[in-house]
Enzyme design. Structure first.
Site, PDB file in Angstrom:
ATOM      1  NE  ARG A 264      34.968  37.192  40.590  1.00  0.00           N
ATOM      2  CZ  ARG A 264      35.829  36.243  40.907  1.00  0.00           C
ATOM      3  NH1 ARG A 264      37.033  36.550  41.317  1.00  0.00           N
ATOM      4  NH2 ARG A 264      35.503  34.976  40.821  1.00  0.00           N
TER       5      ARG A 264
ATOM      6  CG  ASP B 203      24.898  40.149  45.764  1.00  0.00           C
ATOM      7  OD1 ASP B 203      26.008  40.024  46.312  1.00  0.00           O
ATOM      8  OD2 ASP B 203      24.708  39.878  44.559  1.00  0.00           O
TER       9      ASP B 203
ATOM     10  CG  ASP C  27      39.814  27.837  42.546  1.00  0.00           C
ATOM     11  OD1 ASP C  27      39.127  28.883  42.566  1.00  0.00           O
ATOM     12  OD2 ASP C  27      39.601  26.899  43.318  1.00  0.00           O
TER      13      ASP C  27
ATOM     14  CB  CYS D  65      32.941  44.323  45.910  1.00  0.00           C
ATOM     15  SG  CYS D  65      31.783  45.541  45.332  1.00  0.00           S
TER      16      CYS D  65
ATOM     17  NE  ARG E 207      31.629  47.850  41.003  1.00  0.00           N
ATOM     18  CZ  ARG E 207      31.961  46.676  41.500  1.00  0.00           C
ATOM     19  NH1 ARG E 207      32.688  46.612  42.580  1.00  0.00           N
ATOM     20  NH2 ARG E 207      31.586  45.566  40.913  1.00  0.00           N
TER      21      ARG E 207
ATOM     22  CE  LYS F  25      26.531  44.648  40.494  1.00  0.00           C
ATOM     23  NZ  LYS F  25      27.597  43.661  40.384  1.00  0.00           N
ATOM     24  CG  ASN F  26      25.447  40.718  39.464  1.00  0.00           C
ATOM     25  OD1 ASN F  26      26.265  41.567  39.078  1.00  0.00           O
ATOM     26  ND2 ASN F  26      25.313  40.383  40.735  1.00  0.00           N
TER      27      ASN F  26
ATOM     28  NE  ARG G 286      34.093  38.257  44.336  1.00  0.00           N
ATOM     29  CZ  ARG G 286      33.221  39.104  43.789  1.00  0.00           C
ATOM     30  NH1 ARG G 286      33.368  40.386  43.964  1.00  0.00           N
ATOM     31  NH2 ARG G 286      32.215  38.657  43.075  1.00  0.00           N
TER      32      ARG G 286
HETATM   33  N1  EPU Z   1      34.814  30.838  43.954  1.00  0.00           N
HETATM   34  C1  EPU Z   1      35.998  30.157  44.033  1.00  0.00           C
HETATM   35  N2  EPU Z   1      36.684  29.926  42.886  1.00  0.00           N
HETATM   36  C2  EPU Z   1      36.252  30.358  41.688  1.00  0.00           C
HETATM   37  C3  EPU Z   1      35.029  31.061  41.603  1.00  0.00           C
HETATM   38  C4  EPU Z   1      34.334  31.287  42.763  1.00  0.00           C
HETATM   39  O1  EPU Z   1      36.434  29.741  45.104  1.00  0.00           O
HETATM   40  O2  EPU Z   1      36.953  30.134  40.684  1.00  0.00           O
HETATM   41  C5  EPU Z   1      34.052  31.077  45.187  1.00  0.00           C
HETATM   42  C6  EPU Z   1      33.892  32.544  45.508  1.00  0.00           C
HETATM   43  O3  EPU Z   1      35.057  33.069  46.113  1.00  0.00           O
HETATM   44  C7  EPU Z   1      32.701  32.509  46.427  1.00  0.00           C
HETATM   45  C8  EPU Z   1      31.855  31.370  45.830  1.00  0.00           C
HETATM   46  O4  EPU Z   1      32.734  30.645  44.988  1.00  0.00           O
HETATM   47  O5  EPU Z   1      33.116  32.157  47.712  1.00  0.00           O
HETATM   48  C9  EPU Z   1      30.667  31.772  45.000  1.00  0.00           C
HETATM   49  O6  EPU Z   1      30.974  32.891  44.231  1.00  0.00           O
HETATM   50  P1  EPU Z   1      30.457  33.076  42.741  1.00  0.00           P
HETATM   51  O7  EPU Z   1      31.525  32.634  41.815  1.00  0.00           O
HETATM   52  O8  EPU Z   1      29.097  32.516  42.578  1.00  0.00           O
HETATM   53  O9  EPU Z   1      30.379  34.644  42.695  1.00  0.00           O
HETATM   54  P2  EPU Z   1      30.635  35.483  41.426  1.00  0.00           P
HETATM   55  O10 EPU Z   1      30.160  34.728  40.254  1.00  0.00           O
HETATM   56  O11 EPU Z   1      32.003  36.035  41.450  1.00  0.00           O
HETATM   57  C10 EPU Z   1      28.268  36.637  41.380  1.00  0.00           C
HETATM   58  C11 EPU Z   1      27.794  38.048  41.452  1.00  0.00           C
HETATM   59  C12 EPU Z   1      28.013  38.571  42.864  1.00  0.00           C
HETATM   60  C13 EPU Z   1      27.225  37.690  43.824  1.00  0.00           C
HETATM   61  C14 EPU Z   1      27.676  36.238  43.665  1.00  0.00           C
HETATM   62  C15 EPU Z   1      26.890  35.249  44.522  1.00  0.00           C
HETATM   63  C16 EPU Z   1      28.189  38.811  39.190  1.00  0.00           C
HETATM   64  C17 EPU Z   1      28.937  39.708  38.275  1.00  0.00           C
HETATM   65  N3  EPU Z   1      28.529  38.851  40.490  1.00  0.00           N
HETATM   66  O12 EPU Z   1      29.661  36.701  41.700  1.00  0.00           O
HETATM   67  O13 EPU Z   1      27.514  39.887  42.904  1.00  0.00           O
HETATM   68  O14 EPU Z   1      27.456  38.105  45.138  1.00  0.00           O
HETATM   69  O15 EPU Z   1      27.547  35.836  42.289  1.00  0.00           O
HETATM   70  O16 EPU Z   1      25.550  35.301  44.194  1.00  0.00           O
HETATM   71  O17 EPU Z   1      27.290  38.109  38.769  1.00  0.00           O
HETATM   72  C18 EPU Z   1      27.359  42.087  43.661  1.00  0.00           C
HETATM   73  O18 EPU Z   1      26.556  42.281  42.740  1.00  0.00           O
HETATM   74  O19 EPU Z   1      27.551  42.908  44.594  1.00  0.00           O
HETATM   75  C19 EPU Z   1      28.107  40.837  43.673  1.00  0.00           C
HETATM   76  C20 EPU Z   1      29.212  40.680  44.401  1.00  0.00           C
END
Ligand code: EPU
Length: 433
Positions: free
Chosen positions: A98, A319, A130, A122, A412, A28-29, A127
């Site tokens: 997201r 995850d 910034d 989710c 999802r 998915k990701n 999330r």
């Molecule tokens: N964060 C910030 N500011 C930002 C971006 C991220 O503070 O602008 C924080 C997030 O809140 C979190 C941390 O940085 O505390 C890391 O989050 P990351 O940005 O890596 O997560 P993401 O890119 O939003 C992806 C996956 C998630 C997975 C995370 C961590 C996708 C579409 N989603 O999310 O997948 O948990 O990386 O590996 O790639 C899932 O599949 O269930 C899922 C939530």
């Protein structure tokens, strides 16, 4: 799938009767950023091993709304962004996905502007975005917030390559700025990048189509900006879903005698396999399979507890934190679960406690799990996609029947899950409330 669907599962009461083969779908990701990257191309891109999940449908709808053409013939998808007629991401869809945020980079880089709402997805913590907003400013864009939308515009009409040090390793931010860099003016250097396999998959695809990206697999990426890319008719194969494979591995460890998890990439799951083996689970691996062998004769109490700390790749994936916490309820000893990535990802613990688990939640990111405990079937409401899967595992282990609501979260990310679980012997059915 219907929002009101539920799963009803007959628990195995600790017996290990599941057996057979289960095949892993595409990640998915990984497919979501691959789909978004179509915006960087003047011709059609094509991907194989596309999972049949709701998030792929949502991303398709989002792209179609921008005027992008999509042809789906499962498990293949073709996307042509030859013409893009809008730079406004649909409000409702973005709120539900997201990953919609990944589109900001390529759209802004190609069209010079974009507007979008704060992305949804989710409920696993605040999330914020910034890191995205700060990065775009560094690349020469101006940001305004009007009503419920962010409006971003590249001041000179085009993003400008620069150096960005990410204050945290973010998977989607790394992907977004990698794509932005491909069409930006000059060189973009990204530091403290995420190195998850999904990030590498995107980079490899872009490089195979002529993008100039150096440092793949490391935390520093250098991208030389240029013209729109060309796929020239090639079909790129999406990687297998490591989280799905890990979830089925944990399920199998607790409830299967012999289970073959095929079409996966065990090297992307090294830490999960290591932890389970250390705990006592008999696991064998090959290049594209993971096998649990003769597990039936080992009772779950023989498995040792351990402390679990989530971490960016190659550390333990957030995850799989909830599924692994269910595993801990069945092992002997105490284990501390420390969720370091998200703030709201222990919400499912109260439901496990209602099932009979001995869990003390110390704070929103830390809890102590004592085992082994017998679980009893209950009415459960999955708070997010991965916790939903954890409930499938706890319901399987439990005595009696469980109902899992909010199955739309599970849909999802996991395609045809009940069909695949039935094939390995689980008594699971989908009902509409
Ligand atoms: N964060 C910030 N500011 C930002 C971006 C991220 O503070 O602008 C924080 C997030 O809140 C979190 C941390 O940085 O505390 C890391 O989050 P990351 O940005 O890596 O997560 P993401 O890119 O939003 C992806 C996956 C998630 C997975 C995370 C961590 C996708 C579409 N989603 O999310 O997948 O948990 O990386 O590996 O790639 C899932 O599949 O269930 C899922 C939530």
């Amino acid at each position: 799938m219907d929002k009101k669907d539920s799963f009803i599962i007959e628990g195995l009461n600790g017996e290990k009767t599941l057996k057979g083969e289960i095949s892993i779908g595409g990640a998915k990701n990984a497919i979501l950023p691959l789909m978004a990257s179509a915006v960087l191309f003047e011709d059609e891109v094509a991907f194989s091993n596309v999972p049949e999940i709701d998030d792929v449908e949502r991303m398709s709808e989002l792209l179609i709304d921008l005027g992008i053409k999509i042809e789906t013939k499962s498990p293949k998808i073709k996307i042509s962004a030859n013409k893009i007629k809008s730079t406004e991401l649909d409000y409702e869809i973005s709120k539900r996905l997201r990953a919609s945020v990944i589109l900001t980079g390529p759209i802004l880089a190609r069209m010079g502007k974009i507007s979008f709402p704060h992305p949804g997805g989710c409920v696993i913590g605040p999330r914020p975005i910034d890191v995205f907003l700060e990065g775009f400013k560094k690349m020469g864009a101006e940001i305004s917030e009007k009503e419920k939308l962010y409006e971003i515009e590249a001041l000179s009409g085009k993003l400008v390559g620069t150096k960005i040090f990410f204050k945290l390793q973010s998977v989607t931010a790394t992907e977004t700025f990698m794509m932005a860099g491909v069409l930006a003016k000059g060189k973009t250097v990204l530091e403290n990048c995420a190195i998850e396999p999904e990030v590498t998959c995107l980079a490899e695809f872009l490089i195979s189509c002529g993008a100039k990206i150096k440092g793949v697999g490391t935390t520093t990426l250098e991208i030389e900006g240029g013209e729109l890319l060309k796929a020239d008719g090639k079909v790129f194969e999406n990687i297998p879903d490591r989280i799905e494979a890990g979830s089925f591995l944990i399920l199998g460890a607790l409830s299967a005698d012999n289970l073959l998890i095929k079409d996966c990439k065990p090297s992307d799951l090294a830490i999960v396999i290591e932890i389970l083996r250390d705990s006592g689970v008999p696991i064998e691996t090959g290049k594209d399979f993971i096998q649990i062998k003769n597990n039936g004769k080992i009772s779950n109490e023989k498995f040792k507890s351990f402390d679990l700390r989530t971490h960016e790749y190659p550390g333990f994936p957030t995850d799989l934190q909830a599924p692994m916490a269910v595993f801990l309820t069945q092992t002997t000893g105490e284990g501390i679960v420390f969720e370091t990535i998200f703030e709201g990802r222990l919400n499912y613990a109260e439901d496990l406690k209602r099932m009979g688990a001995d869990i003390a939640v110390w704070n929103p990111q830390k809890m102590l799990v004592k085992g082994p405990t017998s679980l009893r079937g209950k009415d459960l409401e999955g708070p997010d996609l991965r916790a939903g899967l954890a409930f499938i595992i706890s319901a399987t282990v439990a005595e009696g029947q469980s109902t899992i609501r909010n199955v739309h979260y599970i849909d999802r990310g996991y395609g045809q899950i009940e069909k695949r679980l039935k094939e390995i012997g689980l008594n699971i059915k989908r009902v509409q409330n």
